[in-house]
Design a protein around this motif. Structure first.
Motif, PDB file in Angstrom:
ATOM      1  N   ASP B  37       0.926  -1.683  -0.081  1.00 24.91           N
ATOM      2  CA  ASP B  37      -0.757   0.038   0.579  1.00 24.91           C
ATOM      3  C   ASP B  37       0.971   1.019  -0.088  1.00 24.91           C
ATOM      4  O   ASP B  37      -0.048   2.669  -0.477  1.00 24.91           O
ATOM      5  CB  ASP B  37      -0.569  -0.188   1.083  1.00 24.91           C
ATOM      6  N   ALA B  38       1.551   1.418   0.960  1.00 24.10           N
ATOM      7  CA  ALA B  38       2.893   2.319   0.558  1.00 24.10           C
ATOM      8  C   ALA B  38       1.767   3.793   1.012  1.00 24.10           C
ATOM      9  O   ALA B  38       2.399   4.651   0.692  1.00 24.10           O
ATOM     10  CB  ALA B  38       3.258   2.725  -0.812  1.00 24.10           C
ATOM     11  N   ASP B  39       1.390   3.555   2.072  1.00 22.25           N
ATOM     12  CA  ASP B  39       0.627   5.387   2.373  1.00 22.25           C
ATOM     13  C   ASP B  39       1.501   5.882   2.959  1.00 22.25           C
ATOM     14  O   ASP B  39       1.075   6.971   2.277  1.00 22.25           O
ATOM     15  CB  ASP B  39      -0.198   4.445   3.906  1.00 22.25           C
ATOM     16  N   CYS B  40       2.631   6.169   3.427  1.00 21.76           N
ATOM     17  CA  CYS B  40       3.812   7.254   3.173  1.00 21.76           C
ATOM     18  C   CYS B  40       4.320   7.404   2.117  1.00 21.76           C
ATOM     19  O   CYS B  40       5.376   8.928   2.331  1.00 21.76           O
ATOM     20  CB  CYS B  40       4.436   7.019   4.457  1.00 21.76           C
ATOM     21  N   GLY B  41       4.252   6.794   1.092  1.00 16.20           N
ATOM     22  CA  GLY B  41       5.180   7.063  -0.370  1.00 16.20           C
ATOM     23  C   GLY B  41       6.963   7.128  -0.135  1.00 16.20           C
ATOM     24  O   GLY B  41       6.861   7.830  -0.512  1.00 16.20           O
ATOM     25  N   GLY B  42       6.784   6.164   1.017  1.00 20.77           N
ATOM     26  CA  GLY B  42       7.851   5.694   0.705  1.00 20.77           C
ATOM     27  C   GLY B  42       9.193   6.536   1.956  1.00 20.77           C
ATOM     28  O   GLY B  42      10.345   6.796   2.188  1.00 20.77           O
ATOM     29  N   ALA B  43       8.510   7.268   3.375  1.00 15.33           N
ATOM     30  CA  ALA B  43       9.229   8.254   4.288  1.00 15.33           C
ATOM     31  C   ALA B  43       9.586   7.061   5.370  1.00 15.33           C
ATOM     32  O   ALA B  43       9.582   7.921   5.882  1.00 15.33           O
ATOM     33  CB  ALA B  43       7.519   9.573   4.951  1.00 15.33           C
ATOM     34  N   CYS B  44       9.491   5.888   5.532  1.00 18.14           N
ATOM     35  CA  CYS B  44      10.086   5.342   5.886  1.00 18.14           C
ATOM     36  C   CYS B  44       8.936   5.393   7.066  1.00 18.14           C
ATOM     37  O   CYS B  44       9.959   5.707   8.702  1.00 18.14           O
ATOM     38  CB  CYS B  44      11.548   5.763   6.117  1.00 18.14           C
ATOM     39  N   ALA B  45       7.712   5.507   7.322  1.00 18.64           N
ATOM     40  CA  ALA B  45       6.772   6.647   8.494  1.00 18.64           C
ATOM     41  C   ALA B  45       5.537   4.907   8.181  1.00 18.64           C
ATOM     42  O   ALA B  45       5.004   5.314   9.174  1.00 18.64           O
ATOM     43  CB  ALA B  45       6.353   7.387   8.332  1.00 18.64           C
ATOM     44  N   CYS B  46       5.213   4.175   7.572  1.00 16.32           N
ATOM     45  CA  CYS B  46       4.523   3.702   7.869  1.00 16.32           C
ATOM     46  C   CYS B  46       3.807   1.721   8.137  1.00 16.32           C
ATOM     47  O   CYS B  46       3.235   1.487   8.387  1.00 16.32           O
ATOM     48  CB  CYS B  46       3.626   4.052   6.581  1.00 16.32           C
ATOM     49  N   ALA B  47       5.011   1.429   7.707  1.00 13.92           N
ATOM     50  CA  ALA B  47       4.914  -0.254   7.066  1.00 13.92           C
ATOM     51  C   ALA B  47       4.216  -1.085   6.529  1.00 13.92           C
ATOM     52  O   ALA B  47       4.143  -2.039   6.682  1.00 13.92           O
ATOM     53  CB  ALA B  47       5.389  -0.311   8.817  1.00 13.92           C
ATOM     54  N   THR B  48       3.928  -0.121   5.649  1.00 12.35           N
ATOM     55  CA  THR B  48       3.005  -1.004   4.972  1.00 12.35           C
ATOM     56  C   THR B  48       3.373  -1.416   3.825  1.00 12.35           C
ATOM     57  O   THR B  48       2.774  -1.266   2.486  1.00 12.35           O
ATOM     58  CB  THR B  48       1.784   0.260   4.322  1.00 12.35           C
ATOM     59  N   CYS B  49       4.682  -1.058   3.966  1.00 17.26           N
ATOM     60  CA  CYS B  49       5.180  -1.427   1.963  1.00 17.26           C
ATOM     61  C   CYS B  49       5.760  -3.130   2.638  1.00 17.26           C
ATOM     62  O   CYS B  49       7.473  -3.283   2.218  1.00 17.26           O
ATOM     63  CB  CYS B  49       6.188  -0.331   1.735  1.00 17.26           C
ATOM     64  N   HIS B  50       5.720  -3.603   3.323  1.00 13.83           N
ATOM     65  CA  HIS B  50       7.123  -4.180   4.262  1.00 13.83           C
ATOM     66  C   HIS B  50       7.040  -5.845   3.684  1.00 13.83           C
ATOM     67  O   HIS B  50       5.916  -6.500   2.613  1.00 13.83           O
ATOM     68  CB  HIS B  50       6.073  -5.038   5.501  1.00 13.83           C
ATOM     69  N   SER B  85      10.571  -2.771   1.742  1.00 14.00           N
ATOM     70  CA  SER B  85      10.921  -2.116  -0.076  1.00 14.00           C
ATOM     71  C   SER B  85      10.913  -1.011  -0.498  1.00 14.00           C
ATOM     72  O   SER B  85      11.255  -0.225  -1.046  1.00 14.00           O
ATOM     73  CB  SER B  85       9.947  -2.806  -0.387  1.00 14.00           C
ATOM     74  N   CYS B  86      10.811   0.245   0.293  1.00 18.56           N
ATOM     75  CA  CYS B  86      10.551   1.921   0.127  1.00 18.56           C
ATOM     76  C   CYS B  86      12.166   2.251   0.360  1.00 18.56           C
ATOM     77  O   CYS B  86      12.501   3.309   0.311  1.00 18.56           O
ATOM     78  CB  CYS B  86       9.748   2.900   0.972  1.00 18.56           C
ATOM     79  N   GLN B  87      12.970   0.996   1.380  1.00 16.54           N
ATOM     80  CA  GLN B  87      14.305   1.328   1.586  1.00 16.54           C
ATOM     81  C   GLN B  87      14.988   0.364   0.803  1.00 16.54           C
ATOM     82  O   GLN B  87      16.370   0.475   1.080  1.00 16.54           O
ATOM     83  CB  GLN B  87      14.156   0.993   3.232  1.00 16.54           C
TER      84      GLN B  87
END
Ligand SMILES: Cc1cc2nc3c(=O)[nH]c(=O)nc-3n(C[C@H](O)[C@H](O)[C@H](O)COP(=O)(O)OP(=O)(O)OC[C@H]3O[C@@H](n4cnc5c(N)ncnc54)[C@H](O)[C@@H]3O)c2cc1C
Ligand code: FES
Lengths: 407, 106
Positions: B37-50, B85-87
């Motif tokens: 989902d990447a709710d924070c757009g890659g800001a390493c703030a949401c953990a929805t891109c695990h 995955s955003c990192q």
């Protein structure tokens, strides 16, 4: 019976996401997405951060790639402005004259920056920051030695200050209150952010009234303060809050209260109309009140609520409101709202730039503001949603991990 | 281009060419891979891109920063090969990468 038809007004973060969730949840009817801006839905947070610093491009701002809209069969009306809602006929009229009928209407018109009604406000170089176009203009005004005056020390203003410093501009933040982030954060956090910005070369004028913008040849050249001084500048960014775009809703008689009033399904006082994102005045089940939130997580949650209600599936579990902000090497993460808190507790040391401020009501956590402290944020968010008492002694003791505190 | 295989929790595979420079998260979002989902757009703030990084690739994807570690610490269904995955920046060296998604992002 033909399939129901959804019209979404506002093609921003909330509107764009609502279209995507509708398809993800199996909605098969026609979807119309009407957006005033000429662009496909994009993310705004980077506009004051990575994008402004040149670390992200237009592609990475986009919510979905161009090809998605055709694939998902979402009809676009970009550059289209909705001017009237006819609730009886269930139709929306666009400025072009086109009328779109709907079975369900989703209002996702967002908010617009508040501007200052003072002399010189219309000079070139007096800017706001809400859209990609705004960001482009602001970026053009920044660079080594350029002087930027920022009116308002809120998140957008401070993020822009950090980015402007990274681009070599000189920055002064002018704030009416006695501290930055006065409306949105506790004094401890204000103090920390002001110090950190100061260390990065930002100067502050607090407790300062702005009387006028002065200019030459139609272009801004200074900010005149109430104490008589004029601060020279090459551009001004006004960041003094936003006003919900709820006029369409007001005009057609929907309940509004500084935003369109909705329930937990994001439904307005008209059962066929939903309102989501920055424009919505929504219930906060954890805090027993209605409030307007301006954040991406809120836009996404409400987009899910509306899409779920339309397809008839259970809505998402209510989320703890949360927000993030990036400035320099600081990651600020906030969960909850400090309503009814009777004390605050600082965990960690602001001098180390890694700490968190907990807002407590008795031994319940109401909100947490975490700077470079993800465990405090994540565990705090959990504690807020659980509504169970926390051990204050443990919370204050940094030798005890947040895992254990939240256990 | 790097070929990346994204495996949804139910086993559905998405094999995609991702441009180096993007993150593994961006590769998924741009291609509508469900489950990230990447709710924070890659800001390493949401953990929805695990995601779980396939064992064979763990060295090549590098290690999580302290910030990422502590976000993961509180995410659901975390395993030793969990990453946000955003990192993970895509490079040519990641051609062939396989990542799987946790049940919580189902
Ligand atoms: C610079 C900046 C930084 C931010 N940083 C963060 C952050 O770090 N974290 C966070 O959580 N949030 C952040 N936000 C807030 C977040 O971007 C908003 O909460 C979010 O965009 C709200 O989505 P929305 O769809 O309600 O409104 P918007 O994204 O503003 O979209 C509304 C759209 O509706 C259009 N519209 C309005 N009226 C009409 C009409 N009559 N007809 C057609 N179209 C219309 C507008 O042109 C606009 O495109 C930031 C916002 C800004 C501006
Ligand atoms: S997208 Fe939010 S943490 Fe990766």
């Amino acid at each position: 019976m033909s399939k129901p038809r959804v019209v979404i007004v506002g093609a921003g973060h909330a509107g764009g996401s609502a279209a995507a969730f509708l398809r993800q949840y199996g909605f098969e009817g026609p979807i119309y997405l009407v957006g005033e801006e000429p662009l496909l839905p994009y993310q705004r947070p980077p506009l004051s951060k990575a994008w402004l610093k040149g670390e992200a491009d237009a592609d990475s701002l986009a919510l979905k790639p161009d090809s998605w809209y055709a694939e998902a069969d979402v009809a676009l009306r970009l550059g289209g402005v909705a001017v009237e809602i006819n609730r009886g006929a269930r139709a929306v009229t666009l400025a072009s004259g086109e009328s779109l009928s709907y079975d369900f209407l989703i209002l996702a018109t967002g908010a617009r920056p508040r501007m200052l009604p003072i002399e010189g406000a219309d000079l070139a170089g007096v800017l706001a920051l809400r859209t990609a176009a705004d960001a482009e203009t602001l970026k053009g005004a920044l660079g080594p030695g350029r002087r930027l005056a920022i009116i308002g020390g809120g998140y957008v203003g401070l993020e822009a200050a950090a980015s402007a410093r990274a681009l070599g501009a000189e920055v002064v933040v002018i704030e009416r209150e006695t501290r930055v982030l006065a409306r949105v954060a506790c004094p401890e956090l204000s103090q920390f952010f002001q110090r950190y910005h100061g260390e990065h070369g930002v100067t502050f004028e607090l407790n300062a009234g702005v009387e006028a913008f002065t200019g030459t040849d139609g272009k801004v050249a200074g900010v005149k303060l109430a104490d008589g001084r004029t601060l020279p500048c090459d551009a001004v960014l006004v960041g003094v809050g936003a006003h919900p775009n709820d006029e369409l809703a007001q005009d057609c008689g929907l309940d509004c209260a500084g935003g369109v009033v909705v329930d937990l399904e994001a439904r307005t006082s008209d059962p066929y109309i939903f309102a989501i994102g920055d424009v919505a005045h929504r219930p906060l089940p954890l805090y027993d009140r209605q409030f307007r939130l301006e954040s991406v997580p809120n836009a996404l949650e409400q987009a899910k609520q509306a899409a779920s209600a339309i397809v008839g599936r259970a809505g998402p579990t209510p989320e703890v409101p949360w927000f993030w902000s990036d400035q320099y090497d600081l990651k600020l993460q906030i969960a909850g709202l400090p309503f009814d808190a009777d004390r605050i507790l600082v965990r960690g040391d602001p001098a180390t730039a890694s700490f968190a401020v907990f807002h407590l009501k008795g031994d319940l956590v109401q909100a947490v503001e975490a700077v470079n402290a993800p465990p405090e944020f994540m565990a705090g968010k959990m504690l807020i949603s659980r509504r169970t008492p926390v051990s204050i002694d443990k919370l204050a003791d940094t030798t005890i991990s947040m895992k254990e505190v939240a256990a | 281009m790097a070929k990346i295989t994204y495996v949804e929790h139910d086993g559905t595979e998405h094999v995609l060419d991702v441009k180096p420079g993007l993150t593994v998260m961006e590769g998924a979002v741009k291609n509508n891979v469900p489950g990230i989902d990447a709710d924070c757009g890659g800001a390493c703030a949401c953990a929805t891109c695990h995601v779980y990084v396939d064992e064979a690739w763990r060295d090549k994807t590098g290690t999580a920063s302290a910030m990422e570690e502590s976000m993961l610490d509180f995410a659901e269904n975390v395993e030793p090969n969990s990453r946000l995955s955003c990192q993970i920046k895509v490079t040519d060296a990641l051609d062939g990468l396989v990542v799987r998604m946790p049940e919580s992002q189902h």
